[in-house]
Design a protein around this motif. Structure first.
Motif, short mmCIF file in Angstrom:
data_model
loop_
_atom_site.label_atom_id
_atom_site.label_comp_id
_atom_site.label_asym_id
_atom_site.label_seq_id
_atom_site.Cartn_x
_atom_site.Cartn_y
_atom_site.Cartn_z
N UNK A 161 0.83 -1.19 0.00
CA UNK A 161 0.00 0.00 0.00
C UNK A 161 0.88 1.26 0.00
N UNK A 162 2.12 1.12 -0.41
CA UNK A 162 3.05 2.25 -0.38
C UNK A 162 2.56 3.38 -1.28
N UNK A 163 2.00 3.04 -2.43
CA UNK A 163 1.48 4.07 -3.34
C UNK A 163 0.01 4.36 -3.12
N UNK A 164 -0.76 3.33 -2.80
CA UNK A 164 -2.20 3.51 -2.65
C UNK A 164 -2.79 2.32 -1.93
N UNK A 165 -3.94 2.53 -1.33
CA UNK A 165 -4.77 1.46 -0.80
C UNK A 165 -5.91 1.28 -1.78
N UNK A 166 -6.03 0.09 -2.36
CA UNK A 166 -7.08 -0.13 -3.35
C UNK A 166 -7.63 -1.54 -3.16
N UNK A 167 -8.17 -2.12 -4.24
CA UNK A 167 -8.85 -3.41 -4.13
C UNK A 167 -7.98 -4.42 -3.38
N UNK A 168 -8.56 -5.11 -2.41
CA UNK A 168 -7.77 -5.94 -1.50
C UNK A 168 -7.35 -7.27 -2.11
N UNK A 169 -6.18 -7.74 -1.67
CA UNK A 169 -5.67 -9.04 -2.09
C UNK A 169 -4.68 -9.53 -1.05
N UNK A 170 -4.41 -10.82 -1.09
CA UNK A 170 -3.40 -11.42 -0.22
C UNK A 170 -2.44 -12.23 -1.07
N UNK A 171 -1.24 -12.45 -0.54
CA UNK A 171 -0.22 -13.23 -1.23
C UNK A 171 0.20 -14.40 -0.36
N UNK A 172 0.70 -15.44 -0.99
CA UNK A 172 1.14 -16.60 -0.24
C UNK A 172 2.20 -17.38 -0.98
N UNK A 173 2.89 -18.26 -0.26
CA UNK A 173 3.91 -19.12 -0.85
C UNK A 173 3.88 -20.47 -0.15
N UNK B 96 5.30 -28.33 2.13
CA UNK B 96 3.87 -28.22 1.92
C UNK B 96 3.16 -27.15 2.72
N UNK B 97 3.85 -26.52 3.66
CA UNK B 97 3.21 -25.46 4.44
C UNK B 97 3.07 -24.20 3.59
N UNK B 98 1.97 -23.49 3.83
CA UNK B 98 1.68 -22.26 3.09
C UNK B 98 1.70 -21.09 4.07
N UNK B 99 2.44 -20.06 3.73
CA UNK B 99 2.48 -18.82 4.50
C UNK B 99 1.82 -17.73 3.67
N UNK B 100 0.94 -16.95 4.30
CA UNK B 100 0.26 -15.90 3.54
C UNK B 100 0.16 -14.64 4.38
#
Length: 405
Positions: free
Chosen positions: A172-184, A189-193
């Motif tokens: 959100x450094x430039x703007x706060x807009x439509x929300x989303x999440x990221x993960x790996x 097999x564990x997922x961090x998000x």
């Protein structure tokens, strides 16, 4: 803050009143891990988009960046194949259509990520406009009212994938807009998000910002049909005249007064507690000395734009002295902890944003995040409060488009 070499979100791309030519990697990573000769990271990895937005418009995806093996700038198609940008012109000319069809609401789409340092854009309802000038790619700069993307609902993530792994953030450094999440997903097999808002957090943020006096509500941009598009980061608000340029002046004046007669101690590396610098104000300058009393760097009294952007009078070169001190100061100003704690960085979130003069945009974003983490300003990673996930042997990456509720 330690000495880890993770992507550092720098000053925003296109951070002037009119769009400028930049590389797709600008603003994401200035200090990366050295690539390992025995790397287990494949040439590409899958990135799965899940559309949980509840919206019916088509979604368009873009994967833009710098190919790390060659330094070329370009885009990747859905298969992860790299395409270099052709030459641009002045005035700028349309870039090739790099869009990838995204998933409908409730669906998923999987693309391949190459070893890039760049951005994943996504837009709702219409394609984004990218152009090429002689200096490179012109990316969206929606603080400029004439930007062709001004009325498009869109957002982006930043990532680096190299032989040392994947770093991917929500920003959100430039703007706060439509929300989303990221993960790996890791090899086990564990997922961090990260990046999910609390229930009601999207509307909650805008409601809170609208209620904040002092011009903060002016950061919100809407479309003519009433659709809320985004809230500009406060630095962009100052550029566009939406937020007073004096927003942080009172706090800076109090910091200057305090450290004219006392010492600000900065310990910039968590894993090097013996490395300390000592700041004292003299006139319009804050000088930092080392343990031997020698001046190692100096800062002029910063203005609000320097604070919100962590640049200009708070420039942070990628060195081992000025940059780390500046990062710490930037975090302390934005979180308003410099008056309450003379030993910086202050890494405990309970004390952040407690002064009446603070980065209210960042304060309200963090308050709405499910895990409390965000990239609400450039050095929000000081103390590990950033919305970033990393794995050294990534098997799969994820982006989830969340509801606008």
């Amino acid at each position: 803050m330690g000495t880890r070499r993770a992507p550092v979100r720098r000053r925003a791309i296109g951070a002037v009143a009119t769009a400028v030519a930049v590389t797709a990697a600008a603003g994401i990573t200035l200090a990366l891990p050295a690539e390992r000769a025995d790397a287990a990271v494949p040439t590409t990895i899958p990135l799965t988009f899940t559309n949980s937005s509840g919206r019916t418009e088509p979604v368009y995806i873009y994967n833009l960046g710098t190919l790390l093996s060659t330094g070329q700038q370009g885009w990747a198609d859905a298969n992860g194949t790299f395409h270099a940008w052709p030459g641009g012109a002045n005035p700028p000319v349309p870039a090739p259509d790099a869009s990838i069809a995204g998933p409908a609401n409730g669906g998923t789409t999987t693309i391949r990520m190459p070893k890039f340092s760049g951005r994943i854009y996504f837009s709702y309802g219409q394609k984004l406009v990218f152009k090429l000038t002689t200096g490179g790619l012109v990316q969206p700069a929606v603080q400029n009212p004439s930007d062709p993307n001004r009325n498009i609902l869109f957002n982006w993530s930043e990532y680096t994938l190299n032989d040392s792994g994947l770093w991917i953030n929500s920003t959100q450094v430039d703007m706060f807009s439509v929300p989303y999440a990221v993960g790996v997903k890791a090899a086990n097999g564990t997922v961090t998000s990260t990046g999910h808002l609390k229930p009601g957090g999207y509307q909650g943020f805008y409601s809170a910002l609208k209620g904040q006096p002092g011009g903060w509500a002016n950061l919100i941009q809407t479309r003519s049909d009433g659709t809320v598009l985004r809230a500009l980061a406060p630095g962009h608000g100052i550029e566009s005249g939406a937020l007073p340029a004096s927003a942080m002046n009172d706090y800076v004046n109090r910091v200057w007064s305090k450290y004219a007669s006392s010492t600000l101690t900065v310990t910039p590396f968590a894993d090097q507690p013996g490395t300390k610098y000592y700041g004292r104000v003299s006139g319009s300058t804050m000088n930092f000395t080392n343990g031997a009393g020698a001046v190692v760097t100096s800062f002029q009294k910063p203005d609000s734009d320097s604070i919100f952007g962590c640049y200009k009078l708070l420039d942070a070169p990628n060195d081992l002295v000025r940059g780390p001190i500046s990062r710490t100061l930037c975090a302390g100003y934005n979180r308003s902890t410099l008056l309450t704690n003379p030993n910086q960085p202050d890494t405990g979130a309970a004390g952040f944003y407690q002064d009446a003069v603070t980065n209210h945009y960042a304060r309200k974003i963090h308050a709405q995040m499910a895990d409390g983490n965000a990239y609400a300003f450039a050095f929000d990673d000081v103390g590990h409060h950033e919305s970033l996930v990393h794995d050294g042997s990534p098997q799969q990456a994820y982006m989830t488009l969340d509801p606008l509720s």
